[in-house]
Design a protein around this motif. Structure first.
Motif, short mmCIF file in Angstrom:
data_model
loop_
_atom_site.label_atom_id
_atom_site.label_comp_id
_atom_site.label_asym_id
_atom_site.label_seq_id
_atom_site.Cartn_x
_atom_site.Cartn_y
_atom_site.Cartn_z
N THR A 107 0.84 -1.20 0.00
CA THR A 107 0.00 0.00 0.00
C THR A 107 0.87 1.24 0.00
OG1 THR A 107 -1.72 -1.17 1.24
CG2 THR A 107 -1.83 1.24 1.22
N HIS A 108 0.50 2.21 -0.83
CA HIS A 108 1.20 3.49 -0.91
C HIS A 108 0.21 4.62 -0.67
CE1 HIS A 108 4.88 1.81 -2.83
NE2 HIS A 108 4.03 0.96 -3.37
N ARG A 109 0.67 5.66 0.01
CA ARG A 109 -0.12 6.88 0.13
C ARG A 109 0.07 7.71 -1.14
NH1 ARG A 109 2.13 6.94 5.43
NH2 ARG A 109 3.52 8.65 4.83
N ALA A 110 -0.95 8.50 -1.48
CA ALA A 110 -0.88 9.30 -2.70
C ALA A 110 -1.64 10.61 -2.51
CB ALA A 110 -1.49 8.53 -3.88
N THR A 111 -1.06 11.68 -3.00
CA THR A 111 -1.73 12.98 -3.02
C THR A 111 -2.23 13.25 -4.44
OG1 THR A 111 -0.27 13.85 -1.29
CG2 THR A 111 -1.49 15.46 -2.62
N VAL A 112 -3.48 13.65 -4.56
CA VAL A 112 -4.01 14.03 -5.87
C VAL A 112 -3.43 15.40 -6.21
CG1 VAL A 112 -6.08 14.48 -7.25
CG2 VAL A 112 -6.14 12.75 -5.43
N SER A 113 -2.42 15.40 -7.06
CA SER A 113 -1.73 16.66 -7.38
C SER A 113 -2.43 17.42 -8.48
CB SER A 113 -0.28 16.38 -7.78
OG SER A 113 -0.22 15.49 -8.87
N SER A 114 -3.18 16.69 -9.34
CA SER A 114 -3.89 17.36 -10.43
C SER A 114 -5.01 16.46 -10.94
CB SER A 114 -2.92 17.67 -11.58
OG SER A 114 -3.59 18.28 -12.66
N ILE A 115 -6.10 17.08 -11.34
CA ILE A 115 -7.17 16.38 -12.06
C ILE A 115 -7.14 16.95 -13.46
CG2 ILE A 115 -9.64 15.89 -12.19
CD1 ILE A 115 -9.78 16.35 -9.16
N THR A 116 -6.68 16.15 -14.39
CA THR A 116 -6.39 16.65 -15.72
C THR A 116 -6.98 15.74 -16.78
OG1 THR A 116 -4.56 17.40 -17.15
CG2 THR A 116 -4.16 15.46 -15.79
N THR A 117 -6.65 15.98 -18.02
CA THR A 117 -7.13 15.14 -19.11
C THR A 117 -5.95 14.53 -19.84
OG1 THR A 117 -7.23 17.05 -20.59
CG2 THR A 117 -9.27 16.42 -19.47
N MET A 118 -6.21 13.38 -20.43
CA MET A 118 -5.15 12.66 -21.12
C MET A 118 -5.79 11.90 -22.27
SD MET A 118 -2.56 9.79 -19.58
CE MET A 118 -1.85 11.01 -18.47
N ALA A 119 -5.21 11.97 -23.43
CA ALA A 119 -5.73 11.25 -24.59
C ALA A 119 -4.97 9.94 -24.73
CB ALA A 119 -5.57 12.09 -25.85
N LEU A 120 -5.66 8.82 -24.49
CA LEU A 120 -5.06 7.51 -24.72
C LEU A 120 -5.00 7.29 -26.23
CD1 LEU A 120 -6.70 5.31 -21.95
CD2 LEU A 120 -4.45 6.36 -21.96
#
Length: 259
Positions: free
Chosen positions: A159-172
């Motif tokens: 298990t790792h802790r994580a901070t949501v640094s950005s809510i962004t968009t990404m084109a797969l």
């Protein structure tokens, strides 16, 4: 006087945030124990292979306890399955260091969202609660679980802790002309995929693992990629500390199609 009030106000905000973060982290160990049985190994099995079980990624049980969510790219990494190929399987935790194997089949893959839904055989397993990801905000502290180094030291979830640094968009990668299904066309029209960028170190084996609320254990996303500095191997030796997750809103859409 106003300057003094400004400092007092910010000091209170800092103390409240520190208290909230402390409470969240204090609850994480209990949450880990609660959700661990629902986080599974996804791989293949063939009696003539060595090893017979080959790990390809993480998944987690949802819904009625017979459905598993993972990444589409995890499933696409599996060689052709069939009479001569390996069987798709999921391994469920049956105790400390003990795993039980279940045969699985693919219900649907959604490459444009990098998600896959599997059906497993046997009795219902412990399942995680998937909730809407819309309330997630930048700066929130979350956590994710998976098997980052596979079975090198035996299969043990991390298990790792994580901070949501950005809510962004990404084109797969866009589907080819031969792959343009009605759903893919709708997805392309709706615009790029929304993703969570995380300040956290994930590794290739974490793909398909749940991103969850450290207090409730509710799933808010699915780990799907890590930013590498050069090669895939460098993700292990020189991790970037930047990872990405698919928001759970897309998972809920996938699950709703298979009720």
């Amino acid at each position: 006087m106003n300057h003094k009030r400004w400092w007092v106000r910010w000091a209170l905000v800092f103390l409240l945030h520190a208290a909230w973060s402390g409470t969240t982290l204090a609850q994480l160990p209990d949450t880990i124990e609660r959700i661990k049985p629902a986080v599974v190994l996804v791989g293949t099995y063939r009696a003539t292979d060595a090893p017979r079980f080959r790990y390809v990624g993480t998944g987690f049980v949802v819904g009625d306890g017979l459905r598993v969510v993972t990444n589409a790219h995890v499933i696409s990494a599996i060689p052709a399955m069939g009479a001569d190929g390996p069987a798709l399987v999921v391994q469920l935790r049956a105790g400390a260091g003990v795993w039980t194997m279940r045969q699985a089949r693919v219900l649907e893959t959604v490459p444009e969202h990098d998600l896959a839904l599997l059906q497993i055989d046997g009795p219902a397993a412990a399942a995680l609660n998937v909730v809407a990801s819309d309330p997630v905000r930048e700066g929130e502290e979350l956590a994710f679980m998976g098997f980052p180094i596979g079975g090198v030291l035996g299969f043990s979830s991390v298990t790792h802790r994580a901070t949501v640094s950005s809510i962004t968009t990404m084109a797969l990668p866009s589907p080819t002309g031969q792959q343009l299904s009605e759903r893919a066309i709708r997805s392309l029209r709706s615009g790029p995929l929304q993703v969570f960028q995380l300040d956290a170190t994930a590794y290739p084996g974490n793909s398909g693992g749940p991103l969850f609320d450290p207090r409730s254990g509710a799933v808010l996303g699915v780990i799907n990629m890590v930013l590498t500095k050069s090669t895939r191997e460098s993700a292990m030796s020189q991790p970037s500390g930047i990872s990405y997750a698919i928001p759970s809103r897309y998972v809920l859409e996938l699950m709703a199609r298979h009720r």
